[in-house]
Each structure stands twice: as C-alpha cells, then as structure tokens.
Write a protein that holds these residues in place. Structure first.
Motif, PDB file in Angstrom:
ATOM      1  N   ARG A 149       0.824  -1.210   0.000  1.00 25.73           N
ATOM      2  CA  ARG A 149       0.000   0.000   0.000  1.00 25.73           C
ATOM      3  C   ARG A 149       0.861   1.266   0.000  1.00 25.73           C
ATOM      4  O   ARG A 149       0.568   2.221  -0.724  1.00 25.73           O
ATOM      5  CB  ARG A 149      -0.920   0.005   1.228  1.00 25.73           C
ATOM      6  CG  ARG A 149      -2.106  -0.924   1.132  1.00 25.73           C
ATOM      7  CD  ARG A 149      -2.988  -0.831   2.366  1.00 25.73           C
ATOM      8  NE  ARG A 149      -4.277  -1.477   2.168  1.00 25.73           N
ATOM      9  CZ  ARG A 149      -5.233  -1.507   3.084  1.00 25.73           C
ATOM     10  NH1 ARG A 149      -5.047  -0.940   4.271  1.00 25.73           N
ATOM     11  NH2 ARG A 149      -6.387  -2.100   2.822  1.00 25.73           N
ATOM     12  N   LEU A 150       1.904   1.279   0.808  1.00 26.23           N
ATOM     13  CA  LEU A 150       2.761   2.459   0.868  1.00 26.23           C
ATOM     14  C   LEU A 150       3.524   2.649  -0.437  1.00 26.23           C
ATOM     15  O   LEU A 150       3.749   3.782  -0.888  1.00 26.23           O
ATOM     16  CB  LEU A 150       3.722   2.365   2.050  1.00 26.23           C
ATOM     17  CG  LEU A 150       3.104   2.690   3.421  1.00 26.23           C
ATOM     18  CD1 LEU A 150       2.380   1.469   3.990  1.00 26.23           C
ATOM     19  CD2 LEU A 150       4.169   3.153   4.401  1.00 26.23           C
ATOM     20  N   ALA A 151       3.936   1.539  -1.056  1.00 24.46           N
ATOM     21  CA  ALA A 151       4.615   1.628  -2.344  1.00 24.46           C
ATOM     22  C   ALA A 151       3.676   2.193  -3.410  1.00 24.46           C
ATOM     23  O   ALA A 151       4.074   3.035  -4.229  1.00 24.46           O
ATOM     24  CB  ALA A 151       5.124   0.246  -2.763  1.00 24.46           C
ATOM     25  N   ALA A 152       2.427   1.756  -3.395  1.00 26.51           N
ATOM     26  CA  ALA A 152       1.460   2.259  -4.368  1.00 26.51           C
ATOM     27  C   ALA A 152       1.147   3.734  -4.128  1.00 26.51           C
ATOM     28  O   ALA A 152       0.914   4.488  -5.079  1.00 26.51           O
ATOM     29  CB  ALA A 152       0.186   1.428  -4.303  1.00 26.51           C
ATOM     30  N   ASP A 153       1.147   4.145  -2.845  1.00 19.58           N
ATOM     31  CA  ASP A 153       0.988   5.570  -2.543  1.00 19.58           C
ATOM     32  C   ASP A 153       2.078   6.371  -3.245  1.00 19.58           C
ATOM     33  O   ASP A 153       1.816   7.403  -3.884  1.00 19.58           O
ATOM     34  CB  ASP A 153       1.093   5.816  -1.033  1.00 19.58           C
ATOM     35  CG  ASP A 153      -0.066   5.225  -0.235  1.00 19.58           C
ATOM     36  OD1 ASP A 153      -1.094   4.884  -0.852  1.00 19.58           O
ATOM     37  OD2 ASP A 153       0.082   5.110   0.991  1.00 19.58           O
ATOM     38  N   LYS A 154       3.328   5.924  -3.105  1.00 13.99           N
ATOM     39  CA  LYS A 154       4.464   6.640  -3.694  1.00 13.99           C
ATOM     40  C   LYS A 154       4.408   6.634  -5.212  1.00 13.99           C
ATOM     41  O   LYS A 154       4.837   7.598  -5.862  1.00 13.99           O
ATOM     42  CB  LYS A 154       5.776   6.021  -3.213  1.00 13.99           C
ATOM     43  CG  LYS A 154       6.087   6.270  -1.747  1.00 13.99           C
ATOM     44  CD  LYS A 154       7.493   5.785  -1.408  1.00 13.99           C
ATOM     45  CE  LYS A 154       7.867   6.146   0.022  1.00 13.99           C
ATOM     46  NZ  LYS A 154       9.281   5.775   0.338  1.00 13.99           N
TER      47      LYS A 154
END
Length: 692
Positions: A463-468
């Motif tokens: 999820r955090l990678a997709a945010d970035k």
C-alpha cells in the motif's frame, strides 16, 4: 465475546438495515475508523480483482476419484485465454426476472420453474469420523472435520461425464452470537469457543456426486479428496519475502512457513487447476503497538480484537519482539491444489500484501500469466501481476511456480470529461463515463521500481509503495473478472460513502457520485490481445441503485425504468455466452431489498439490462456465484444469514426455515446456517445430501 454489542462501534451509524455486527466481524468496523489511505494521490477507487476461469466454468480432472482430464465449458478449451468468440446476448439460461424482496422478509427466492436446495451447510461433516452437527455440543475437534462458517468464494470443478465434481470454498469469518445456544459459562468455555472459531475459518474441499449431468449434487461424506484448511494448516511462503527478516518470528526463525489463512474472501481458479484465495480483512485479528505508519496504513492497532485470539495464542499479540512480524505473514494470495489433500498450500508474496478481495488469472498471448487483484478498502487500489515465466500446458508442477516471481503494477486512471463531474452522477456530454489508464510499476525484473524501498519493502508494505507510485484511489474494489469472450476486465466497486465527505476525496469521472452508497462497475479494455500491456482504456458499465428511488443511476444507455434494482456489487461471474452475473453485498442498507444475484447484458441493445435471478434470506450476503448454464445450474454461497440476530432471537432460519413454535424435521435446526446453494430446473431431480 461477552456482551458483543459493546464491541460494535458502528451501532447506530449504519444506514437502512445494514448490520453493525457484520461491520465488526467482517472488517473490524472499518467505516468507523479513519481512512487508512492519507496519501495525496488522485481519487479513483475502482479496481480489478480478476478471478479467471472459476466463473468461466472451467472444470478440472480430479486425481484419484475423478478422471485426469480437463473439462471446459464456455471458453473453447483455451483454459483462460481470450478466445475472441461470440459476444453474449441472451444466454442459454432462460428465466423470468424475479421481483426484489423487502429486506425484512426471510425467504430464498428463485425464478418461476426453478428450485433450490443446499449442497452443504455450516457444520455438515465432511469426514467419515467427523460427528454430525450438534449446536449444543460443538467442539474444536468436531469443527475441524465439518464444513466451515460463512462460505464465500466457491468453485465447482466437474468431471467430463458430469457425474463427479469437487467443491472448493472459502470461510471468511464467524459470528459468535448466533453460533451457540447459550452464553459461555466461564473462561474455559470462552477459550474453547475461540478454538472452534479457528477451525471454522479457512477453506474446505469436498467431493460431489450425482447420477447424471444436469442433476443437483450431493456431497460425499468421507470423500478421498475432502479437506479442511484451518488456522493449524501449514502454508509455505513463496517469492522475495520468503526467508526475509520481515516475516521471521520466534516460532519461524527462517521465515518460510505460516500457520493458517485469514479473512478468505473471493478467489479464482487457475488454468492449471489450482484454487486461489484472497486474504482480505486480516488486520482485525491482530493486536499491535499501532504506532508505526505501516501499522496505521494497514488498519492495525493497539486494542483488544473482536475474536480475542491473542488471549490464547501469542502470535496474535504482535506488540512484542517475538511476534512483531506475524501480521506481515497475512494479506496475500494463497494457492491450494484441490487434487492433492496432502499438498502444502502456498502464500504468494510476489502479488503484494494488502486486503486482497481475490485474484483471477488469465494467460496472455505471449504465454505469461496475468493476475488481477483489488484492495478492498475505501480509497485503495487496483493491481496487476505479470509472471516472469510462461505457462506450459499439462505441466502443473511448473505452472504452480508462476505466481512466485514476476512484475507487479498498480492502476492509475484518467477521465475524458473531468470538468463535467460534479458528484451528482450526471452522464457527461460525450454520453459515457470513460477514459484511459496506466499500470504503474512497483516491481520490475526482480527489482523495486519505487525509490527508497527495497523489493521486500514493496511487497510487505505494498500500500505504501502504491501511494508513492501515484496510484488512483478507488471506491472499494471487490471482485475483478476478465471476460474470456471479449477480453475485457470487469471490476465491482461496492460503494464508498466517504467520497466527498470530509476527506477531500471528491468525485471524479471514474467515481462520479458523492457519497457513493450503491457502487458501480468498471469495464477495462487492455491493449487488444495483450494482457501484459501497461496502458488500458476504461468506462463505467453502470452506476448501481434503484431508479425508482434514485435518479443517480446509469446502465450504459439501457432504459433505467426497465432494470431490476441493484446495489453494492460484490462478486462477478460470466456465463458461456459472455453475459455478466453480479452478486451483491449491502443492498438492504441502501435500497431496502435483500441482496441477490443478477444477470447483466454486455452487448448491443441488451447492454446494461439488469435482471434479478435470485434473492437471499434476511441479513445474508450473496457470494461466490457459479454459472453452469450449459446444464441450467446456478450456485451461490449464502453468507451470514440472520447475522443481526442472537441465538435467543434469530432474524433468519435459512436454509431450513424452521419457524418459532414448530417442531424441526430430522436434520433441521432452529437457527441460520451459512450454506452453498444450488439452483436448478424443477424437473432436474434431487441431490443426495451428505452421501456416504
């Protein structure tokens, strides 16, 4: 579980007839909490969780009892490849649409000329030495040998002659307050019930038999391939996270094996005959420190859980160093081989960690395998995985490695008429909600595509990678299904009442309604015949709702006055003609009718025509639809019937419908039981329930 109502933060905050109990047990009352995704990415939350040939009715040869052959229905034997064939119009399964049923009514309704009966119910024994179900005397050992609770994704694999089959089913969660005839007497009884719950979730594999094709099924008690997968079942981690420091615990210092699978929602059937299952709302089972950005992004927190498993098993208390990583071992796509009851199931970390609704696999023209999956959370994302290696026909051992290594992408959407979207659901001047999209890379060629994150970090904190990466926020992507007749991919966006409400997430062309209570369906077209492409086009097939009550609906131009009212699309399926079938979850709270199963035309003048085929009992969700229209059979998993009741005051008596004050017949109980149901023409005969 003492006084469950104290654990219901959604009590008094749900709308219509939505159960606060369902909210707490299924998703840890997610709507009562802050939105997990606080990134500044654009908002378009409609995702694809494709579930390949499960719904295209691909049958698999069953080892041992069943013949080792492949049976295909409706995809010209191409096993998950786009066939470019005829486009669906009417379909083979003829019926007169039923009327919507008021949400206060406890019935199971099907079209005129059809009958229904359960194939298997919660508590039915699947092993010869398992006891018959006894509400008053449940034990962990008994439940481990019986069909699990709250059945969701369901598959029926058929032998070519149609006489033998195999049912595979997920069990997502439990409902303590209606599972037992009395409150627990002491702490020891509470602990025993928690152990029952651990054996009631997971998955079931059960053999089926019938005298001839087209008849209803009976399940085989003691079948050679029968299996229960519970929280004691060992799973093997695959992919870059296997053996990494992110998944090591005091009980698994090598980070290679995990006990159990949680929150299993939708799934898929692979072209090589295995079953995929999505670990969805796993966060509600763990207690953590809740202080890290990673914990907050995944909805993990420092509070007693609803199930209370941390009281008995230290791995569910992740506040200390010993089990700090245990939550990192859940939230994946799992794969089981239904033909081998002794095989160790896999957890595929290459597909990322998030609240997987499910996964569906297709084979691209270049032979690579493509899997779509949605993250079922408000304002989260749609993902696509492309395997490194290629599919090999009739090489199951090789094909079972394909999901272990490959590229991972997340979707970004753009609309063609953004300036016209005002949150009302009004169709743009060009006559459609549509646009283009890009698959943004997260992992490519075995390396992270996200600056500052290793490949292991990308896959454990996806999820955090997709945010970035800049992914588009969606309105709760549920099931995602590719249509093997046309090559198009369909995404069910169930709803998002938070859109445009205080969060700054305004309506956009892909999510064109503020407070999207009824949900919508997205249609995605990859570059023709290339599922590995990194660009796509999209449009909305429908904005759901009841046109008689809500003018903010859209059915691709089909007259709204002629459609069946539909709300909260969840699982998707296709018939042999390529028509879309939709099961719903939440309609009682939005349009006031029980959830149901609907057929939707996709081509020509019939495009957007919604026709209701079945209506669920009170408080129940429609799950796991299977359309075998080649033999006029339809199957659904009926989940959480009567979930808003208590054992002393049930709100449903499905599937036996034994009314208060009457004497139950043999085998009946005065309480609801989640079940897998078969719907068939009245002249088809009867199944043999629990055949030995």
């Amino acid at each position: 579980m003492n006084d469950l109502k104290k654990l219901l933060p959604m009590l008094g905050h749900t709308r219509g007839k939505r159960s606060a109990v369902t909210c707490m047990l299924k998703c840890d009352s997610a709507c009562s909490k802050a939105v997990c995704n606080t990134s500044t990415n654009s908002y378009f939350r409609d995702i694809v969780s494709t579930e390949f040939s499960r719904r295209s009715a691909m049958g698999i040869g069953l080892a041992g009892v069943l013949s080792a052959a492949v049976m295909v229905s409706g995809n010209d034997g191409k096993g998950g490849q786009y066939d470019g064939g005829s486009k669906g119009q009417g379909g083979k399964l003829a019926f007169e649409p039923i009327k919507a049923v008021n949400a206060a009514v406890d019935t199971f309704d099907v079209p005129k000329g059809y009958s229904w009966q359960p194939i298997i119910r919660w508590g039915d024994p699947i092993f010869k030495d398992a006891p018959d179900f006894d509400f008053a005397n449940q034990t962990p050992a008994a439940q481990a040998g019986q069909f699990g609770y709250n059945n969701d994704y369901t598959e029926i694999l058929r032998q070519p002659n149609g006489k033998k089959g195999l049912l595979v089913c997920n069990h997502e969660y439990v409902n303590p307050q209606i599972m037992f005839p009395a409150a627990p007497a002491n702490d020891a009884e509470k602990a025993q019930r928690r152990n029952i719950f651990r054996n009631a979730v997971g998955m079931s594999v059960v053999e089926l038999e019938r005298d001839k094709k087209g008849q209803p099924w009976g399940y085989v008690r003691g079948g050679q391939l029968n299996r229960r997968i519970t929280m004691d079942t060992k799973f093997e981690l695959t992919g870059p996270l296997a053996g990494s420091d992110f998944v090591k615990t005091v009980a698994d210092r090598e980070g290679r094996f995990v006990l159990g699978t949680l929150g299993n929602c939708a799934g898929g059937t692979t072209p090589w005959g295995t079953i995929l299952s999505g670990e969805e709302n796993f966060n509600g089972f763990f207690r953590t420190n809740g202080s890290s950005a990673e914990d907050r992004r995944y909805g993990l927190g420092n509070a007693a859980t609803g199930m209370g498993w941390e009281l008995d098993d230290p791995r569910f208390d992740a506040r200390g160093a010993d089990y700090r990583n245990e939550p990192n071992r859940f939230g994946y796509i799992v794969e089981i081989d239904p033909e081998d009851p002794n095989a160790v199931p896999k957890k595929h970390t290459s597909l990322g960690r998030f609240k997987h609704e499910g996964a569906n696999v297709i084979i691209a023209d270049n032979g690579k395998v493509v899997a779509y999956s949605g993250d079922d959370e408000r304002f989260d994302y749609l993902y696509k995985f492309v395997s490194k290696d290629k599919y090999k026909k009739n090489d199951k051992a090789h094909n079972m490695t394909l999901l272990s290594e490959g590229d991972l992408y997340v979707a970004q959407f753009a609309g063609n008429s953004a300036a016209e979207i005002d949150g009302s659901g009004t169709v743009p001047a060009d006559g459609a909600f549509d646009g283009s999209g890009v698959w943004l890379p997260l992992v490519v060629n075995g390396k992270s595509a996200i600056s500052g994150m290793s490949i292991q970090e990308v896959l454990v904190y996806t999820r955090l990678a997709a945010d970035k990466a800049g992914a588009t926020k969606m309105d709760r992507c549920e099931d995602v299904e590719p249509n093997l007749k046309t090559g198009k991919v369909y995404v069910a966006c169930t709803n998002n009442t938070k859109r445009g409400v205080g969060s700054g997430a305004v309506a956009d062309e892909a999510n064109p309604r503020t407070e999207n209570r009824d949900g919508h369906v997205v249609e995605i077209t990859e570059r023709r015949n290339d599922a590995t492409a990194t660009t796509f086009n999209w449009n909305l097939l429908m904005l759901c709702g009841d046109p008689a009550k809500n003018t903010e609906t859209y059915f691709s131009g089909f007259p709204a006055s002629k459609v069946s009212p539909i709300s909260c699309p969840d699982n998707l399926a296709f018939d042999t003609q390529g028509n879309l079938w939709i099961s719903t979850d939440g309609a009682p709270s939005t349009i006031g009718y029980n959830d149901g199963l609907f057929k939707v035309g996709l081509e020509g003048r019939n495009r957007g025509n919604v026709e209701q085929f079945a209506s669920m009992p009170r408080n129940a969700e429609t799950c796991g639809p299977i359309i075998h229209d080649d033999e006029s059979m339809v199957y659904v998993a009926v989940q959480h019937p009567g979930e808003d009741g208590t054992y002393a005051a049930h709100t449903s008596f499905f599937p036996d419908f034994v009314a208060e004050g009457t004497t139950p017949k043999r085998g009946q109980v005065r309480a609801p039981r989640p079940s897998v149901v078969q719907i068939f023409p009245k002249d088809s005969g009867k199944g043999n329930h629990g055949k030995n």
